[in-house]
Design a protein around this motif. Structure first.
Motif, PDB file in Angstrom:
ATOM      1  N   ASN A  66     -30.020  10.330  39.012  1.00  0.00           N
ATOM      2  CA  ASN A  66     -30.159  11.018  37.436  1.00  0.00           C
ATOM      3  C   ASN A  66     -30.763  12.369  37.765  1.00  0.00           C
ATOM      4  O   ASN A  66     -30.226  13.589  37.127  1.00  0.00           O
ATOM      5  CB  ASN A  66     -30.710  10.235  36.247  1.00  0.00           C
ATOM      6  N   ALA A  67     -31.729  12.589  38.559  1.00  0.00           N
ATOM      7  CA  ALA A  67     -32.311  13.768  38.401  1.00  0.00           C
ATOM      8  C   ALA A  67     -31.084  14.321  39.405  1.00  0.00           C
ATOM      9  O   ALA A  67     -31.900  15.644  40.017  1.00  0.00           O
ATOM     10  CB  ALA A  67     -33.324  13.202  39.421  1.00  0.00           C
TER      11      ALA A  67
ATOM     12  N   ALA B  12     -37.460  14.546  36.899  1.00  0.00           N
ATOM     13  CA  ALA B  12     -37.543  12.879  36.961  1.00  0.00           C
ATOM     14  C   ALA B  12     -38.295  12.360  35.850  1.00  0.00           C
ATOM     15  O   ALA B  12     -39.211  13.083  35.288  1.00  0.00           O
ATOM     16  CB  ALA B  12     -37.903  12.458  38.615  1.00  0.00           C
ATOM     17  N   ASN B  13     -37.139  11.398  35.242  1.00  0.00           N
ATOM     18  CA  ASN B  13     -37.445  10.762  34.420  1.00  0.00           C
ATOM     19  C   ASN B  13     -37.378   9.300  35.006  1.00  0.00           C
ATOM     20  O   ASN B  13     -36.675   8.375  35.451  1.00  0.00           O
ATOM     21  CB  ASN B  13     -36.613  11.213  32.692  1.00  0.00           C
TER      22      ASN B  13
ATOM     23  N   GLU C  56     -42.543  11.736  33.305  1.00  0.00           N
ATOM     24  CA  GLU C  56     -41.424  12.937  33.781  1.00  0.00           C
ATOM     25  C   GLU C  56     -42.452  13.427  34.353  1.00  0.00           C
ATOM     26  O   GLU C  56     -43.250  14.558  34.335  1.00  0.00           O
ATOM     27  CB  GLU C  56     -40.674  13.792  32.333  1.00  0.00           C
ATOM     28  N   PHE C  57     -41.630  14.159  35.873  1.00  0.00           N
ATOM     29  CA  PHE C  57     -42.465  15.018  36.381  1.00  0.00           C
ATOM     30  C   PHE C  57     -41.491  15.844  37.474  1.00  0.00           C
ATOM     31  O   PHE C  57     -40.400  15.162  37.497  1.00  0.00           O
ATOM     32  CB  PHE C  57     -43.534  14.902  37.007  1.00  0.00           C
ATOM     33  N   GLY C  58     -41.815  17.415  38.410  1.00  0.00           N
ATOM     34  CA  GLY C  58     -41.170  17.432  39.268  1.00  0.00           C
ATOM     35  C   GLY C  58     -41.127  17.046  40.401  1.00  0.00           C
ATOM     36  O   GLY C  58     -41.744  16.391  40.522  1.00  0.00           O
ATOM     37  N   ILE C  59     -39.663  16.865  40.565  1.00  0.00           N
ATOM     38  CA  ILE C  59     -39.265  16.695  42.624  1.00  0.00           C
ATOM     39  C   ILE C  59     -39.239  17.724  43.541  1.00  0.00           C
ATOM     40  O   ILE C  59     -38.375  18.137  42.949  1.00  0.00           O
ATOM     41  CB  ILE C  59     -38.872  15.763  42.054  1.00  0.00           C
TER      42      ILE C  59
END
Length: 454
Positions: free
Chosen positions: A250-251, A302-303, A287-290
């Motif tokens: 999904n990301a 990403a969640n 929820e955070f950045g990858i």
């Protein structure tokens, strides 16, 4: 549960073989010197046996679930129901059975106590001898069948990964380990860890430049940390596969991407990614950045759900495997050398048992069983069995009453002094030894409970 049963089956098979071989060592020397062996059992048969082949002298009241007709043999063979080892009951000998009534009778020519000291000595060391022979034979056949395969640390493109203890000493993830005290090292194994623990300097290759890292003088094997390996091959977080419908899909993560960060946390390896994800779980930040490497550096969002899983699998290391094969004749000296090196390492490490941290490592079936692989692997099974055979040999030869080594100690004293210890002394020594072993049993059992239950 499946992993538990696989490991349990391997443990039972391995220990059963080792116990049978050990007791057969006592048995064969007893027969060689015409000493009567009253019982030969795998496992202990307190109250009842699972299986029994009675001897001509067996008590007709002896109970067994499966009992065959008596033979003309003087030895009763069987399988007990308590899987804590096995035994070979030798006439005229004070052992764990504590058959003092027999010892009060006049000595018979077929009894252990009637034989010369040198014959009794060989009977007692027979078990240890056969465990050593078994270990060397297994290692030889492992080398003949599979050879020696390993990754050369010098050729590790991504370098090595280090735990917090190593990082505090100056190691950095990506360092390629080259030398320990000036000696080239190529294999990551137990010998490498012992060498580092005993060294004063380790040389690594960092960004194409050799760096020297000082090892503290007081540093030892037990100081290397328990949670993560001191050093291991660095597995980069390069994605090999993605689960459909996962947080990673999904990301927008794709096969071949290399994940290098979550938010402000940067990492170089798959383990580093796992640790960073665990930290996010503790803070419940879903929820955070990858940050990933594709053709360039980019950041995706990403969640994740409550499990905090991305749904990705890593790409395996593709380092060239170094292989050394052996012919049948070459495998025997190589197997003996390999086994001897393993034994030396174990004996060297044994001193740590007497430290506070070392005592915590003493374990029973849970600890031993966890050392077997989670999937059936004959290569690992036989290597583990060979190592346990060496451990069994060493532990049994320790000069503790109730162990083979205790009997050997008293026999050597008899050979040197020409005086045989009294039966009363041997009985008391046996009791003391059994108390010591019971104490070790309780410690090991407690450690297993603490590690796997509490």
């Amino acid at each position: 549960m499946e992993i538990f049963f696989i490991r349990a089956l391997q443990l039972i098979m391995s220990l059963s073989l080792l116990v049978l071989i050990h007791e057969f060592g006592h048995f064969i020397f007893s027969k060689l010197f015409k000493v009567r062996v009253e019982k030969f059992y795998l496992f202990f048969d307190w109250g009842i046996s699972l299986f029994m082949i009675p001897s001509k002298n067996s008590n007709s009241k002896d109970k067994a679930l499966i009992k065959l007709p008596a033979t003309k043999s003087e030895t009763e063979y069987g399988v007990g129901w308590i899987p804590l080892g096995g035994y070979c009951k030798i006439s005229g000998m004070i052992d764990e059975s504590m058959d003092t009534e027999q010892m009060q009778q006049p000595a018979q020519p077929y009894e252990f106590r009637s034989k010369p000291a040198w014959q009794r000595l060989l009977i007692m060391v027979g078990g240890v001898m056969f465990n050593l022979i078994l270990a060397f034979f297994i290692y030889s056949m492992v080398l003949f069948t599979w050879g020696e395969n390993y990754w050369d640390m010098h050729k590790a493109t991504y370098g090595m990964e280090y735990n917090q203890v190593a990082e505090s000493m100056g190691f950095v993830d990506g360092d390629i380990m080259l030398k320990v005290d000036g000696e080239d090292v190529h294999r990551r194994n137990a010998d490498l860890l012992r060498a580092i623990a005993d060294s004063r300097e380790v040389t690594v290759l960092r960004n194409g430049v050799e760096k020297s890292i000082a090892i503290p003088e007081e540093f030892g094997l037990l100081d290397m940390g328990d949670d993560e390996p001191f050093v291991q091959f660095l597995l980069p977080a390069v994605i090999d596969s993605i689960a459909p419908g996962s947080a990673a899909e999904n990301a927008g993560i794709q096969k071949g991407d290399r994940i290098i960060g979550f938010g402000n946390a940067q990492f170089a390896s798959w383990q580093g990614m796992t640790n960073a994800l665990a930290s996010l779980k503790e803070s419940n930040k879903r929820e955070f950045g990858i940050t990933i490497e594709r053709d360039t550096i980019m950041t995706l969002t990403a969640n994740v759900d409550s499990t905090f899983t991305l749904g990705v699998m890593p790409r395996a290391l593709d380092y060239p495997v170094e292989t050394h094969t052996y012919t049948l004749l070459e495998s025997f000296p190589a197997g003996i050398a390999y086994g001897w090196n393993v034994l030396k390492g174990y004996v060297s490490d044994f001193k740590y048992v007497f430290s506070k941290e070392g005592a915590k490592s003493v374990g029973m079936f849970g600890t031993i069983g966890s050392m077997f692989p989670a999937t059936w692997d004959w290569y690992q099974f036989w290597k583990m069995t060979a190592m346990l055979s060496l451990i069994l040999a060493f532990m049994n030869i320790l000069p503790i009453p109730a162990l083979d080594g205790g009997h050997v100690l008293f026999l050597l004293a008899e050979v040197i002094t020409g005086r045989k210890p009294s039966d009363k002394f041997l009985e008391r020594a046996q009791v003391i030894g059994m108390i010591i072993l019971l104490g070790l049993f309780i410690l090991a059992f407690y450690n297993d409970l603490d590690k796997f239950v509490f």
